[in-house]
Motif scaffolding. Structure first.
Motif, PDB file in Angstrom:
ATOM      1  N   HIS A  11       0.870  -1.194   0.000  1.00  0.00           N
ATOM      2  CA  HIS A  11       0.000   0.000   0.000  1.00  0.00           C
ATOM      3  C   HIS A  11       0.899   1.234   0.000  1.00  0.00           C
ATOM      4  O   HIS A  11       1.383   1.667   1.042  1.00  0.00           O
ATOM      5  CB  HIS A  11      -0.908  -0.029   1.230  1.00  0.00           C
ATOM      6  CG  HIS A  11      -2.060   0.893   1.173  1.00  0.00           C
ATOM      7  ND1 HIS A  11      -1.936   2.247   0.961  1.00  0.00           N
ATOM      8  CD2 HIS A  11      -3.387   0.657   1.296  1.00  0.00           C
ATOM      9  CE1 HIS A  11      -3.122   2.808   0.981  1.00  0.00           C
ATOM     10  NE2 HIS A  11      -4.020   1.862   1.175  1.00  0.00           N
ATOM     11  N   ARG A  12       1.145   1.782  -1.181  1.00  0.00           N
ATOM     12  CA  ARG A  12       2.068   2.914  -1.328  1.00  0.00           C
ATOM     13  C   ARG A  12       1.652   4.129  -0.510  1.00  0.00           C
ATOM     14  O   ARG A  12       2.499   4.846   0.006  1.00  0.00           O
ATOM     15  CB  ARG A  12       2.169   3.329  -2.799  1.00  0.00           C
ATOM     16  CG  ARG A  12       3.031   2.410  -3.615  1.00  0.00           C
ATOM     17  CD  ARG A  12       3.068   2.768  -5.079  1.00  0.00           C
ATOM     18  NE  ARG A  12       3.371   4.171  -5.333  1.00  0.00           N
ATOM     19  CZ  ARG A  12       3.238   4.743  -6.524  1.00  0.00           C
ATOM     20  NH1 ARG A  12       2.824   4.038  -7.561  1.00  0.00           N
ATOM     21  NH2 ARG A  12       3.536   6.009  -6.701  1.00  0.00           N
ATOM     22  N   GLN A  13       0.359   4.386  -0.411  1.00  0.00           N
ATOM     23  CA  GLN A  13      -0.106   5.586   0.266  1.00  0.00           C
ATOM     24  C   GLN A  13       0.158   5.549   1.771  1.00  0.00           C
ATOM     25  O   GLN A  13       0.348   6.591   2.388  1.00  0.00           O
ATOM     26  CB  GLN A  13      -1.601   5.807  -0.006  1.00  0.00           C
ATOM     27  CG  GLN A  13      -1.928   6.141  -1.446  1.00  0.00           C
ATOM     28  CD  GLN A  13      -2.000   4.927  -2.388  1.00  0.00           C
ATOM     29  OE1 GLN A  13      -1.655   3.801  -2.037  1.00  0.00           O
ATOM     30  NE2 GLN A  13      -2.430   5.173  -3.616  1.00  0.00           N
ATOM     31  N   PRO A  40      -7.579   1.808  -1.454  1.00  0.00           N
ATOM     32  CA  PRO A  40      -8.220   2.864  -2.233  1.00  0.00           C
ATOM     33  C   PRO A  40      -9.307   2.312  -3.156  1.00  0.00           C
ATOM     34  O   PRO A  40      -9.151   1.240  -3.742  1.00  0.00           O
ATOM     35  CB  PRO A  40      -7.081   3.456  -3.059  1.00  0.00           C
ATOM     36  CG  PRO A  40      -5.823   2.972  -2.435  1.00  0.00           C
ATOM     37  CD  PRO A  40      -6.149   1.698  -1.734  1.00  0.00           C
ATOM     38  N   SER A  50      -9.275   4.538  -9.258  1.00  0.00           N
ATOM     39  CA  SER A  50      -8.953   4.724  -7.838  1.00  0.00           C
ATOM     40  C   SER A  50      -8.353   3.477  -7.202  1.00  0.00           C
ATOM     41  O   SER A  50      -7.478   3.564  -6.347  1.00  0.00           O
ATOM     42  CB  SER A  50     -10.193   5.129  -7.044  1.00  0.00           C
ATOM     43  OG  SER A  50     -10.640   6.385  -7.447  1.00  0.00           O
ATOM     44  N   THR A  93      -0.390  -0.729  -4.761  1.00  0.00           N
ATOM     45  CA  THR A  93      -1.386   0.290  -5.067  1.00  0.00           C
ATOM     46  C   THR A  93      -0.718   1.418  -5.848  1.00  0.00           C
ATOM     47  O   THR A  93       0.487   1.644  -5.736  1.00  0.00           O
ATOM     48  CB  THR A  93      -2.051   0.847  -3.794  1.00  0.00           C
ATOM     49  OG1 THR A  93      -1.060   1.476  -2.978  1.00  0.00           O
ATOM     50  CG2 THR A  93      -2.791  -0.232  -3.018  1.00  0.00           C
ATOM     51  N   GLN A  94      -1.511   2.106  -6.626  1.00  0.00           N
ATOM     52  CA  GLN A  94      -1.018   3.193  -7.465  1.00  0.00           C
ATOM     53  C   GLN A  94      -1.721   4.490  -7.095  1.00  0.00           C
ATOM     54  O   GLN A  94      -2.772   4.483  -6.462  1.00  0.00           O
ATOM     55  CB  GLN A  94      -1.288   2.880  -8.947  1.00  0.00           C
ATOM     56  CG  GLN A  94      -0.658   1.598  -9.428  1.00  0.00           C
ATOM     57  CD  GLN A  94       0.847   1.665  -9.429  1.00  0.00           C
ATOM     58  OE1 GLN A  94       1.431   2.445 -10.171  1.00  0.00           O
ATOM     59  NE2 GLN A  94       1.483   0.856  -8.607  1.00  0.00           N
ATOM     60  N   ASP A  95      -1.161   5.577  -7.530  1.00  0.00           N
ATOM     61  CA  ASP A  95      -1.815   6.865  -7.379  1.00  0.00           C
ATOM     62  C   ASP A  95      -2.791   7.015  -8.546  1.00  0.00           C
ATOM     63  O   ASP A  95      -2.417   6.817  -9.707  1.00  0.00           O
ATOM     64  CB  ASP A  95      -0.768   7.982  -7.408  1.00  0.00           C
ATOM     65  CG  ASP A  95      -1.389   9.340  -7.297  1.00  0.00           C
ATOM     66  OD1 ASP A  95      -1.916   9.664  -6.217  1.00  0.00           O
ATOM     67  OD2 ASP A  95      -1.373  10.082  -8.307  1.00  0.00           O
ATOM     68  N   GLU A  96      -4.043   7.351  -8.237  1.00  0.00           N
ATOM     69  CA  GLU A  96      -5.063   7.443  -9.280  1.00  0.00           C
ATOM     70  C   GLU A  96      -4.653   8.401 -10.397  1.00  0.00           C
ATOM     71  O   GLU A  96      -4.832   8.106 -11.585  1.00  0.00           O
ATOM     72  CB  GLU A  96      -6.394   7.888  -8.676  1.00  0.00           C
ATOM     73  CG  GLU A  96      -7.493   8.011  -9.706  1.00  0.00           C
ATOM     74  CD  GLU A  96      -8.824   8.444  -9.106  1.00  0.00           C
ATOM     75  OE1 GLU A  96      -9.832   8.329  -9.820  1.00  0.00           O
ATOM     76  OE2 GLU A  96      -8.858   8.890  -7.946  1.00  0.00           O
ATOM     77  N   ASP A  97      -4.085   9.547 -10.053  1.00  0.00           N
ATOM     78  CA  ASP A  97      -3.676  10.519 -11.067  1.00  0.00           C
ATOM     79  C   ASP A  97      -2.571   9.969 -11.963  1.00  0.00           C
ATOM     80  O   ASP A  97      -2.527  10.251 -13.159  1.00  0.00           O
ATOM     81  CB  ASP A  97      -3.220  11.822 -10.419  1.00  0.00           C
ATOM     82  CG  ASP A  97      -4.363  12.586  -9.769  1.00  0.00           C
ATOM     83  OD1 ASP A  97      -5.532  12.354 -10.153  1.00  0.00           O
ATOM     84  OD2 ASP A  97      -4.088  13.409  -8.883  1.00  0.00           O
ATOM     85  N   GLU A  98      -1.690   9.176 -11.384  1.00  0.00           N
ATOM     86  CA  GLU A  98      -0.598   8.575 -12.137  1.00  0.00           C
ATOM     87  C   GLU A  98      -1.143   7.616 -13.203  1.00  0.00           C
ATOM     88  O   GLU A  98      -0.726   7.650 -14.363  1.00  0.00           O
ATOM     89  CB  GLU A  98       0.301   7.834 -11.153  1.00  0.00           C
ATOM     90  CG  GLU A  98       1.585   7.306 -11.683  1.00  0.00           C
ATOM     91  CD  GLU A  98       2.399   6.652 -10.567  1.00  0.00           C
ATOM     92  OE1 GLU A  98       3.195   5.772 -10.911  1.00  0.00           O
ATOM     93  OE2 GLU A  98       2.237   6.994  -9.387  1.00  0.00           O
TER      94      GLU A  98
END
Length: 122
Positions: A11-13, A40, A50, A93-98
């Motif tokens: 979980h990157r965040q 997310p 997301s 997990t990734q950043d949604e904007d990315e």
């Protein structure tokens, strides 16, 4: 009959690593939530990015991931809200904007869209 697989989520965040077991016949996100993990998500319908993850190892089946291009699926991205495990998995997990930029950046990379409704200046 459902098969069960190990899932490790980076979980990157939050910087946490989650280890859980998932069944092959239920959505991964749903199962993670039922086991007490907060990941997310937004739409739960495979239409946004997301809940996007990058698959480090393993395989998923995601026929309903309409919000993720085939190109990104081929590059190892998945939407957990509509993905079924097909093997033991390790995902990040990734950043949604990315992910959005990877998918649509070529269309909007030249700057803000100037047609349609006017955009307010930031």
């Amino acid at each position: 009959m459902a098969q069960f697989y190990r899932l490790r989520v980076h979980h990157r965040q939050t910087g946490e690593i989650h280890d859980l077991t998932v069944a092959s016949d239920r959505y991964i996100l749903h199962q993670a939530e039922h086991q007490g993990y907060e990941l997310p998500f937004s739409c739960r319908n495979g239409a946004c990015t997301s809940c996007a993850v990058r698959i480090r190892s393993g395989e998923v089946f995601q026929p309903e991931a309409v919000g993720l291009s085939q190109e990104l699926r081929d590059r190892g991205y998945a939407l957990l809200c509509v993905s079924y495990a097909r093997s033991d998995l390790e995902v990040e997990t990734q950043d949604e904007d990315e992910v959005y930029e990877l998918q649509f950046g070529r269309y909007f990379g030249g700057g803000r869209v100037r047609f349609g409704l006017p955009l307010e200046d930031d």
